[in-house]
Design a protein around this motif. Structure first.
Motif: not given
Length: 303
Positions: A182-192, A194-199, A220-223, A254-262
């Motif tokens: 899920r963390e990786r998925d959220l990072d994809i949506l975060r950078r979709a 501005d970072g990756y120039r993805l639809e 999509v709303a997140l992205a 992302m900080a919450a993801l790291d905190r909860v997973r740790t």
């Protein structure tokens, strides 16, 4: 063979490895005063990866029930070497040796020179990544971003399949791996955008776990979320709000993801010992530790 016998050696080896893990106070001190750490932090790959590979080798030998999951986790590191080979072939440049992750003795890729992606595909035919390389070249050609995203999707899909394939008694390990995905998925949506120039809709299709748990419209709303639209929590699916709280923006999430997973990893270290979850949790903490060490070293160089 019953569980106590099957896991006794794995538990002993994992406890020995745990001595390498930092306590939370050590992480805070390193981040606050990296110059005082001994030895000095380094982000040189030849220093970072051999100790991590030693963990993988030890756990693969000691914890047979976790073998498929451990190999799938390991491929997340080796796929970075494949991406490096691909970039060099597309650009027609020599392989930058200082960027190569030293993963012996578990590696199935070696540094190689190819003048084109087609030539690299030919060289990779006999490796574990032969089919992936051929399909990536057929589908994406010289589009580096698309190729690298396809490789990431492949390796994370394999990890997802390995997690799904765990027996019911290994639910804690499966849930932990799903959290990692899920963390990786959220990072994809975060950078979709501005970072990756993805639809946004295309980015949703690249997610591994979230697209199985939430409606496409919600992802999509997140992205497409922007700070001008209010707090991120306003578009965050309810189950994620329950896990990570009333987050304001992507950095907060992302900080919450790291905190909860740790916290979950540290809880699982003390879990029932006749499961693979403690070993998986310890390995995730060790990977986090490596990233923190490299990040602190990088900040120290820029200071």
């Amino acid at each position: 063979m019953n569980a106590p016998v099957r896991f006794s050696y794995a538990n002993a080896r994992m406890r020995a490895l745990k001595n390498d893990l930092w306590e939370p106070i050590q992480i805070s001190r390193l981040r606050a005063a990296p110059a005082l750490s001994v030895p000095a932090p380094t982000d040189a790959l030849e220093d970072l990866y051999p100790p991590l590979v030693r963990w993988y080798v030890t756990l693969l030998h000691a914890c047979a029930p976790a073998r498929a999951v451990l190999l799938a986790m390991f491929r997340r590191h080796e796929i970075e070497n494949l991406k490096l080979l691909w970039r060099s072939a597309v650009r027609g440049r020599a392989l930058p040796s200082h960027c190569w992750r030293p993963l012996a003795p578990l590696d199935s890729l070696k540094p190689m020179r190819a003048s084109s992606p087609a030539g690299l595909v030919e060289l990779l035919k006999t490796t574990a990544y032969g089919h992936l390389a051929a399909e990536t070249w057929r589908s994406h050609g010289s589009d580096l971003v698309a190729a690298e995203l396809a490789m990431d999707a492949w390796v994370l899909s394999n990890l997802h399949d390995a997690a799904v394939g765990l027996p019911a008694r290994e639910a804690p390990a499966r849930d932990l791996l799903f959290a990692l995905l899920r963390e990786r998925d959220l990072d994809i949506l975060r950078r979709a955008r501005d970072g990756y120039r993805l639809e946004p809709s295309f980015a949703v299709g690249l997610t591994t776990r979230l697209r199985r748990e939430h409606r496409r419209e919600a992802l999509v709303a997140l992205a497409v979320w922007q700070p001008s639209r209010g707090a991120l929590v306003s578009v965050l699916p309810a189950s994620l709000v329950h896990r990570y709280g009333e987050v304001k923006d992507w950095d907060d999430l992302m900080a919450a993801l790291d905190r909860v997973r740790t916290a979950e990893c540290r809880r699982l270290l003390m879990a029932w010992p006749f499961q693979i979850a403690p070993s998986i949790a310890a390995l995730i903490l060790r990977e986090d530790q490596m990233r923190i060490w490299a990040s602190v070293a990088s900040m120290g160089r820029r200071a």
